[in-house]
Write a protein that holds these residues in place. Structure first.
Motif, PDB file in Angstrom:
ATOM      1  N   THR A   1       5.363   4.498   2.997  1.00  0.00           N
ATOM      2  CA  THR A   1       4.956   5.884   3.204  1.00  0.00           C
ATOM      3  C   THR A   1       6.029   6.796   2.636  1.00  0.00           C
ATOM      4  N   VAL A   2       5.678   7.509   1.570  1.00  0.00           N
ATOM      5  CA  VAL A   2       6.607   8.454   0.941  1.00  0.00           C
ATOM      6  C   VAL A   2       6.570   9.730   1.764  1.00  0.00           C
ATOM      7  N   ILE A   3       7.725  10.108   2.297  1.00  0.00           N
ATOM      8  CA  ILE A   3       7.754  11.296   3.141  1.00  0.00           C
ATOM      9  C   ILE A   3       8.408  12.495   2.468  1.00  0.00           C
ATOM     10  N   ALA A   4       9.110  12.268   1.365  1.00  0.00           N
ATOM     11  CA  ALA A   4       9.762  13.384   0.686  1.00  0.00           C
ATOM     12  C   ALA A   4      10.040  13.037  -0.771  1.00  0.00           C
ATOM     13  N   ILE A   5       9.901  14.054  -1.612  1.00  0.00           N
ATOM     14  CA  ILE A   5      10.305  13.989  -3.023  1.00  0.00           C
ATOM     15  C   ILE A   5      11.094  15.277  -3.225  1.00  0.00           C
ATOM     16  N   TYR A   6      12.410  15.187  -3.092  1.00  0.00           N
ATOM     17  CA  TYR A   6      13.169  16.430  -2.959  1.00  0.00           C
ATOM     18  C   TYR A   6      14.540  16.375  -3.612  1.00  0.00           C
ATOM     19  N   HIS A   7      15.073  17.557  -3.849  1.00  0.00           N
ATOM     20  CA  HIS A   7      16.443  17.723  -4.315  1.00  0.00           C
ATOM     21  C   HIS A   7      17.333  17.654  -3.072  1.00  0.00           C
ATOM     22  N   PRO A   8      18.387  16.832  -3.088  1.00  0.00           N
ATOM     23  CA  PRO A   8      19.206  16.654  -1.889  1.00  0.00           C
ATOM     24  C   PRO A   8      19.838  17.936  -1.328  1.00  0.00           C
ATOM     25  N   SER A   9      19.942  18.983  -2.130  1.00  0.00           N
ATOM     26  CA  SER A   9      20.517  20.230  -1.615  1.00  0.00           C
ATOM     27  C   SER A   9      19.499  21.043  -0.816  1.00  0.00           C
ATOM     28  N   ARG A  10      18.237  20.589  -0.804  1.00  0.00           N
ATOM     29  CA  ARG A  10      17.186  21.291  -0.075  1.00  0.00           C
ATOM     30  C   ARG A  10      16.671  20.415   1.069  1.00  0.00           C
ATOM     31  N   GLU A  11      16.159  21.068   2.083  1.00  0.00           N
ATOM     32  CA  GLU A  11      15.562  20.323   3.184  1.00  0.00           C
ATOM     33  C   GLU A  11      14.130  19.951   2.810  1.00  0.00           C
ATOM     34  N   PRO A  12      13.759  18.673   2.933  1.00  0.00           N
ATOM     35  CA  PRO A  12      12.391  18.268   2.586  1.00  0.00           C
ATOM     36  C   PRO A  12      11.359  18.930   3.493  1.00  0.00           C
ATOM     37  N   ASN A  13      10.163  19.161   2.972  1.00  0.00           N
ATOM     38  CA  ASN A  13       9.080  19.753   3.757  1.00  0.00           C
ATOM     39  C   ASN A  13       8.753  18.926   4.986  1.00  0.00           C
TER      40      ASN A  13
ATOM     41  N   LYS B   1       0.878  -1.173   0.000  1.00  0.00           N
ATOM     42  CA  LYS B   1       0.000   0.000   0.000  1.00  0.00           C
ATOM     43  C   LYS B   1       0.913   1.220   0.000  1.00  0.00           C
ATOM     44  N   LEU B   2       0.571   2.226  -0.785  1.00  0.00           N
ATOM     45  CA  LEU B   2       1.403   3.421  -0.911  1.00  0.00           C
ATOM     46  C   LEU B   2       0.666   4.615  -0.319  1.00  0.00           C
ATOM     47  N   ILE B   3       1.317   5.295   0.614  1.00  0.00           N
ATOM     48  CA  ILE B   3       0.778   6.509   1.225  1.00  0.00           C
ATOM     49  C   ILE B   3       1.753   7.640   0.925  1.00  0.00           C
ATOM     50  N   ILE B   4       1.222   8.782   0.513  1.00  0.00           N
ATOM     51  CA  ILE B   4       2.052   9.953   0.221  1.00  0.00           C
ATOM     52  C   ILE B   4       1.823  10.979   1.330  1.00  0.00           C
ATOM     53  N   HIS B   5       2.859  11.278   2.082  1.00  0.00           N
ATOM     54  CA  HIS B   5       2.780  12.278   3.150  1.00  0.00           C
ATOM     55  C   HIS B   5       2.546  13.657   2.533  1.00  0.00           C
ATOM     56  N   SER B   6       1.821  14.511   3.220  1.00  0.00           N
ATOM     57  CA  SER B   6       1.529  15.849   2.688  1.00  0.00           C
ATOM     58  C   SER B   6       2.806  16.642   2.416  1.00  0.00           C
ATOM     59  N   GLY B   7       3.857  16.422   3.199  1.00  0.00           N
ATOM     60  CA  GLY B   7       5.128  17.102   2.936  1.00  0.00           C
ATOM     61  C   GLY B   7       5.730  16.685   1.616  1.00  0.00           C
TER      62      GLY B   7
ATOM     63  N   LEU C   1      12.026   9.655  -0.926  1.00  0.00           N
ATOM     64  CA  LEU C   1      12.382   9.069   0.365  1.00  0.00           C
ATOM     65  C   LEU C   1      11.140   8.466   1.001  1.00  0.00           C
ATOM     66  N   TYR C   2      11.269   7.233   1.509  1.00  0.00           N
ATOM     67  CA  TYR C   2      10.101   6.556   2.072  1.00  0.00           C
ATOM     68  C   TYR C   2      10.503   5.613   3.189  1.00  0.00           C
TER      69      TYR C   2
END
Length: 96
Positions: free
Chosen positions: A79-91, A3-9, A70-71
């Motif tokens: 649970t996916v907690i971030a979809i981000y560029h590594p130079s930035r801090e994830p929400n 099951k895949l859950i996408i965190h709001s961040g 990142l999950y």
């Protein structure tokens, strides 16, 4: 299949990057969207297939973009907690 859950961040991370790529060109943004969807499909199909980030998290790198999906995986739920560029801090971490 997990099951895949996408965190709001992670949604916020994705939207920020998608809007950035939209400013660079619509095709670039659509390719980014397609690669994120492909990574999410891989995570759902093979959640243990991601690269180990630490004791809790795993990640998938996008093929042509410098972003990580990142999950965490537990009890057949990814649970996916971030979809981000590594130079930035994830929400996810900014909103804790």
């Amino acid at each position: 299949m997990a099951k895949l859950i996408i965190h709001s961040g992670a949604d916020d991370d994705f939207l920020e990057s998608y809007l950035y790529y939209t400013q660079q060109g619509r095709d670039l943004a659509e390719r980014f969207n397609e690669q994120v969807k492909a990574a999410l499909d891989k995570i759902a199909a093979r959640p243990m297939g991601g690269t180990v980030y630490n004791d809790t998290y795993r990640f998938h790198s996008l093929k042509n973009y410098p972003h990580l999906v990142l999950y965490e995986y537990a009890n057949d739920v990814a649970t996916v907690i971030a979809i981000y560029h590594p130079s930035r801090e994830p929400n996810y971490w900014r909103n804790r």
